[in-house]
Design an enzyme around this catalytic site. Structure first.
Site, PDB file in Angstrom:
ATOM      1  N   GLU A   1       2.972  10.488   1.997  1.00 56.42           N
ATOM      2  CA  GLU A   1       3.583  10.909   0.732  1.00 56.42           C
ATOM      3  C   GLU A   1       5.032  10.471   0.701  1.00 56.42           C
ATOM      4  O   GLU A   1       5.536   9.974  -0.305  1.00 56.42           O
ATOM      5  CB  GLU A   1       3.514  12.438   0.584  1.00 56.42           C
ATOM      6  CG  GLU A   1       2.111  12.991   0.460  1.00 56.42           C
ATOM      7  CD  GLU A   1       2.114  14.488   0.186  1.00 56.42           C
ATOM      8  OE1 GLU A   1       3.037  14.995  -0.461  1.00 56.42           O
ATOM      9  OE2 GLU A   1       1.176  15.166   0.639  1.00 56.42           O
TER      10      GLU A   1
ATOM     11  N   LEU B   1       2.261  21.961 -16.354  1.00 58.36           N
ATOM     12  CA  LEU B   1       3.111  21.788 -17.536  1.00 58.36           C
ATOM     13  C   LEU B   1       2.261  21.676 -18.800  1.00 58.36           C
ATOM     14  O   LEU B   1       1.161  21.123 -18.765  1.00 58.36           O
ATOM     15  CB  LEU B   1       3.959  20.528 -17.364  1.00 58.36           C
ATOM     16  CG  LEU B   1       4.967  20.588 -16.202  1.00 58.36           C
ATOM     17  CD1 LEU B   1       5.510  19.200 -15.885  1.00 58.36           C
ATOM     18  CD2 LEU B   1       6.098  21.564 -16.512  1.00 58.36           C
TER      19      LEU B   1
ATOM     20  N   HIS C   1       0.333  13.831  -5.336  1.00 59.88           N
ATOM     21  CA  HIS C   1      -0.791  14.741  -5.060  1.00 59.88           C
ATOM     22  C   HIS C   1      -1.429  14.379  -3.712  1.00 59.88           C
ATOM     23  O   HIS C   1      -1.663  13.197  -3.454  1.00 59.88           O
ATOM     24  CB  HIS C   1      -1.824  14.654  -6.188  1.00 59.88           C
ATOM     25  CG  HIS C   1      -2.956  15.610  -5.999  1.00 59.88           C
ATOM     26  ND1 HIS C   1      -2.826  16.971  -6.218  1.00 59.88           N
ATOM     27  CD2 HIS C   1      -4.221  15.412  -5.555  1.00 59.88           C
ATOM     28  CE1 HIS C   1      -3.972  17.553  -5.925  1.00 59.88           C
ATOM     29  NE2 HIS C   1      -4.833  16.640  -5.524  1.00 59.88           N
TER      30      HIS C   1
ATOM     31  N   GLU D   1      -4.155  15.567 -18.707  1.00 62.87           N
ATOM     32  CA  GLU D   1      -5.225  15.918 -17.755  1.00 62.87           C
ATOM     33  C   GLU D   1      -4.575  16.240 -16.412  1.00 62.87           C
ATOM     34  O   GLU D   1      -3.926  15.369 -15.836  1.00 62.87           O
ATOM     35  CB  GLU D   1      -6.146  14.725 -17.484  1.00 62.87           C
ATOM     36  CG  GLU D   1      -6.823  14.098 -18.634  1.00 62.87           C
ATOM     37  CD  GLU D   1      -7.342  12.725 -18.201  1.00 62.87           C
ATOM     38  OE1 GLU D   1      -8.438  12.657 -17.648  1.00 62.87           O
ATOM     39  OE2 GLU D   1      -6.611  11.741 -18.393  1.00 62.87           O
ATOM     40  N   LEU D   2      -4.808  17.401 -15.904  1.00 58.43           N
ATOM     41  CA  LEU D   2      -4.193  17.842 -14.641  1.00 58.43           C
ATOM     42  C   LEU D   2      -4.589  16.913 -13.480  1.00 58.43           C
ATOM     43  O   LEU D   2      -5.761  16.604 -13.302  1.00 58.43           O
ATOM     44  CB  LEU D   2      -4.646  19.278 -14.347  1.00 58.43           C
ATOM     45  CG  LEU D   2      -4.091  19.922 -13.083  1.00 58.43           C
ATOM     46  CD1 LEU D   2      -2.584  20.095 -13.160  1.00 58.43           C
ATOM     47  CD2 LEU D   2      -4.764  21.271 -12.846  1.00 58.43           C
ATOM     48  N   ASP D   3      -3.598  16.501 -12.684  1.00 54.57           N
ATOM     49  CA  ASP D   3      -3.828  15.648 -11.499  1.00 54.57           C
ATOM     50  C   ASP D   3      -4.695  14.426 -11.780  1.00 54.57           C
ATOM     51  O   ASP D   3      -5.470  13.993 -10.939  1.00 54.57           O
ATOM     52  CB  ASP D   3      -4.512  16.444 -10.354  1.00 54.57           C
ATOM     53  CG  ASP D   3      -3.571  17.469  -9.751  1.00 54.57           C
ATOM     54  OD1 ASP D   3      -2.350  17.329  -9.895  1.00 54.57           O
ATOM     55  OD2 ASP D   3      -4.071  18.415  -9.125  1.00 54.57           O
TER      56      ASP D   3
ATOM     57  N   MET E   1       4.818  23.717  -8.464  1.00 52.98           N
ATOM     58  CA  MET E   1       3.544  24.428  -8.420  1.00 52.98           C
ATOM     59  C   MET E   1       3.077  24.985  -9.779  1.00 52.98           C
ATOM     60  O   MET E   1       2.253  25.895  -9.812  1.00 52.98           O
ATOM     61  CB  MET E   1       3.610  25.566  -7.395  1.00 52.98           C
ATOM     62  CG  MET E   1       3.814  25.088  -5.969  1.00 52.98           C
ATOM     63  SD  MET E   1       2.565  23.882  -5.458  1.00 52.98           S
ATOM     64  CE  MET E   1       1.150  24.956  -5.251  1.00 52.98           C
TER      65      MET E   1
ATOM     66  N   GLY F   1      10.317  20.986  -0.293  1.00 48.67           N
ATOM     67  CA  GLY F   1      11.118  19.848  -0.745  1.00 48.67           C
ATOM     68  C   GLY F   1      11.178  18.673   0.208  1.00 48.67           C
ATOM     69  O   GLY F   1      12.143  17.908   0.187  1.00 48.67           O
TER      70      GLY F   1
END
Ligand code: GRF
Length: 215
Positions: free
Chosen positions: A173, A92, A108, A142-144, A89, A11
């Site tokens: 980040e 969805l 990411h 679409e993932l990532d 993680m 986190g």
């Protein structure tokens, strides 16, 4: 704006959002944090800062769909308008994503479309990339790989390990995630197909050009 955050672990990105809200830089409210794991540091952070949180575990539900429905209901009950995946993680489903159209963003640890999926920092080292970084993007099916909101560039240094590179990326980040959320809260983001346009954002040359000596 009411923010929801999905987490699974440490986190530290959640903490960056908490800090941005508490310092007044980000004019938003973290209405609900959902963790799919018990006993993680992200939950301690919620407790310490008096943030509403729930633990919703996949294994307590018969199917992924019921699990996601429970999350979606909690988020809607809390009035969440923007959902942030900060080290969540799980992948969805399309059904869940469609329940929050262009209202889910993810952080990411690579410059997408490079190094999608797990252990992106290790992928960058193994590939021999000289630059990598991090990306905040909208979550689509679409993932990532949804439309990019903001990216930061980080050099891969010769002696880097997965840990040292991850740490260097993480510092960025923590800057670009609150930045992207702020832009969305201020209504400065327009989506034109794949292209995200940010009204009056500062664009400039890259601060990191490790391969350039005298040219
Ligand atoms: C970050 O590297 C993020 O980019 C990735 O998972 C990690 C989560 O870290 N999706 P933390 O839980 O925010 O500290």
């Amino acid at each position: 704006m009411n923010l929801g955050v999905l987490v699974s672990g440490r986190g530290s990105n959640l903490q960056a959002l908490i800090d941005a809200v508490e310092s007044g830089k980000l004019k938003a409210r973290i209405s609900l944090v959902i963790s799919d794991r018990d006993g993680v540091l992200a939950i301690d952070r919620c407790r310490r800062h008096g943030i509403n949180y729930r633990v919703i575990k996949r294994k307590d539900f018969e199917s992924k769909s019921y699990f996601e429905r429970a999350m979606a209901e909690s988020l809607k009950e809390s009035g969440v308008e923007l959902l942030i995946l900060a080290g969540f993680m799980r992948v969805l489903s399309e059904e869940f994503i469609r329940a929050f159209p262009m209202r889910i963003i993810n952080i990411h640890p690579s410059l997408i479309p490079a190094f999608q999926g797990l252990r992106a920092q290790k992928q960058a080292i193994d590939y021999g990339a000289k630059l990598t970084g991090c990306t905040v993007h909208f979550v689509t099916e679409e993932l990532d790989n949804g439309p990019v909101i903001v990216q930061a560039c980080v050099p891969v240094l010769p002696k880097d390990t997965e840990e040292s590179l991850s740490e260097r990326i993480l510092a960025y980040e923590h800057r670009i995630l609150p930045q992207a959320v702020k832009w969305i809260c201020e209504g400065r983001i327009r989506i034109e197909g794949r292209n995200v346009v940010v009204e009056s954002a500062k664009y400039g040359t890259l601060p990191v050009n490790p391969a350039l000596e005298d040219f």
